[in-house]
Design an enzyme around this catalytic site. Structure first.
Site, PDB file in Angstrom:
ATOM      1  N   PRO A 119       0.826  -1.213   0.000  1.00 19.19           N
ATOM      2  CG  PRO A 119      -0.849  -1.586   1.573  1.00 19.19           C
ATOM      3  CD  PRO A 119       0.446  -2.149   1.073  1.00 19.19           C
ATOM      4  CB  CYS A 120       1.102   3.862  -2.484  1.00 18.70           C
ATOM      5  SG  CYS A 120      -0.567   4.477  -2.831  1.00 18.70           S
ATOM      6  CD  GLN A 121      -3.016   3.615   1.387  1.00 16.73           C
ATOM      7  OE1 GLN A 121      -2.056   2.852   1.284  1.00 16.73           O
ATOM      8  NE2 GLN A 121      -4.264   3.220   1.178  1.00 16.73           N
ATOM      9  CE1 TYR A 123       7.332   3.484   1.987  1.00  9.86           C
ATOM     10  CE2 TYR A 123       6.026   2.254   0.402  1.00  9.86           C
ATOM     11  CZ  TYR A 123       6.920   2.271   1.460  1.00  9.86           C
ATOM     12  OH  TYR A 123       7.375   1.099   1.980  1.00  9.86           O
ATOM     13  CB  SER A 124       0.969   8.929  -1.232  1.00 12.98           C
ATOM     14  OG  SER A 124       0.197   9.233  -0.096  1.00 12.98           O
TER      15      SER A 124
END
Length: 410
Positions: A119-121, A123-124
């Site tokens: 899941p990218c949250q 890093y976003s």
């Protein structure tokens, strides 16, 4: 030619998997925490099974609501296929269980490739901007170590790790540097590029890191991906769909116009005579008034609506400095801006570009922007479908990556 087998980690609805299956890879297992996304994966796997049995009409019976999902899975699925979709969170507490399930599914077969991106949250850029600690304490920052445990266990020839651009800058770049060093320590050479989804035929401006690793001594090189030379616009994926009012639910409907060059070239209509999940969310009167202002401003002046520009009676808060661009019209004469999972919460960032259809885009329109074919069915209802679409890797992009990798492995 022997099949190349793969495992898809953090699978979501299966955008990566769809591309790899189309390129000829065989899925051994998908691991995903979201139950509704798992249902979508299972439905799509049954579809691919029915293709091999020349029985795709049974799948079309299901998505056109002639039979129930229970009947569809019971009559045309099988237990091994259902078991291959593992609805368990990846992590230290569960990995042993997941390994046992994959081992049983693989039956001694080599796992040639592992794909997926955590899941990218964490890093976003948006995630960091909204968190007071800049996501420093988010455990998702270190899911790459869990991903690496699967590499250690199955020793695939190649792995593909897809993620957002923010990964490069998170914690001043230390996460990404540590991640690469970690993968190298367990025996992989690697490289990465920043890819633009429109180069693969996806009609949106989406930038993603594609990190690929390969076993040392394999003789593999980071692939060069074919780039699209033709230019297409969003207009080519909207014109053949029925007009909608806010809240309309066209679960099954017919196309109103012939196919377009884009839909034909990339096989999004792929031979089906009807389209599903052309579903629009309802909107209140205030939002519709704002949408109309935003549409007119964009179509007439190519300008985006900013919150401070709204009439006083349409404003609901006094903060005119944060997130002022939350209302955004999809560019009908160009490419869409990036599709993200927030579309599941509201449609403000994806307004349909026509004053005669004042609404946000439908589930099917969002799926097309992400390059999903029209017969790809998302389980779980409207919000779940939007979330799955926003989180997905565009299948067209995945197919090109898979094809380039296969050329070196076969």
């Amino acid at each position: 030619m022997k099949h190349l087998n793969f495992i898809d980690l953090f699978s979501g609805a299966g955008g990566l998997s769809e591309g790899f299956i189309k390129a000829g890879f065989k899925p051994i297992a998908h691991v995903e925490i979201d139950k509704k996304a798992c249902d979508t994966l299972e439905t799509r796997l049954v579809y691919h099974k029915l293709i091999s049995e020349n029985k795709t009409e049974k799948y079309y019976d299901y998505i056109s609501e002639k039979i129930t999902r229970e009947e569809f899975i019971k009559n045309f699925g099988d237990s091994a296929l259902s078991d291959s979709v593992i609805n368990i969170p990846i992590g230290e507490d569960n990995n042993r269980i997941i390994f046992e399930k994959i081992d049983k599914l693989a039956c001694g077969k080599q796992i040639d490739i592992i794909v997926g991106g955590p899941p990218c949250q964490a890093y976003s850029l948006v995630g960091r901007s909204r968190d007071k600690n800049r996501m420093k304490n988010d455990p998702r920052n270190f899911l790459y170590k869990e991903y690496a445990k699967f590499l250690k266990k199955y020793q695939p020839k190649v792995f593909v790790f897809e993620n957002v651009m923010g990964l490069i800058t998170a914690e001043n770049g230390s996460y990404f540097k540590n991640m690469q060093a970690y993968f190298k320590r367990i025996g992989y050479e690697l490289d990465y590029t920043i890819q633009k989804s429109e180069h693969f035929g996806v009609l949106q401006r989406r930038r993603r890191i594609i990190l690929i690793g390969w076993q040392k001594g394999l003789g593999f090189q980071y692939p060069k991906f074919d780039q699209l030379n033709e230019e297409f616009t969003i207009s080519q994926i909207l014109s053949d769909l029925e007009k909608l009012n806010p809240g309309d639910q066209k679960n099954v409907t017919n196309y109103i116009k012939p196919t377009t060059k884009y839909l034909e070239k990339f096989e999004l209509r792929n031979g089906v005579s009807f389209v599903t999940q052309h579903i629009a969310r309802p909107h209140n009167e205030r939002d519709l008034k704002i949408y109309k202002i935003a549409i007119n401003k964009w179509l007439k002046k190519s300008e985006r609506l900013k919150y401070p520009d709204l009439p006083t009676e349409l404003k609901t808060h006094k903060n005119e400095k944060s997130f002022v661009d939350r209302y955004k019209v999809v560019d009908i004469n160009g490419l869409s801006h990036t599709m993200v999972a927030h579309i599941a919460k509201d449609g403000h960032h994806y307004i349909y570009p026509d004053t005669k259809q004042v609404r946000s885009i439908s589930v099917r329109e969002a799926a097309r922007i992400q390059s999903f074919p029209d017969d790809f069915y998302f389980e779980g209802g409207r919000s779940a479908a939007f979330r799955q679409i926003g989180n997905a890797v565009p299948p067209l992009m995945a197919f090109s990556i898979a094809k380039s990798i296969k050329e070196q492995l076969c």
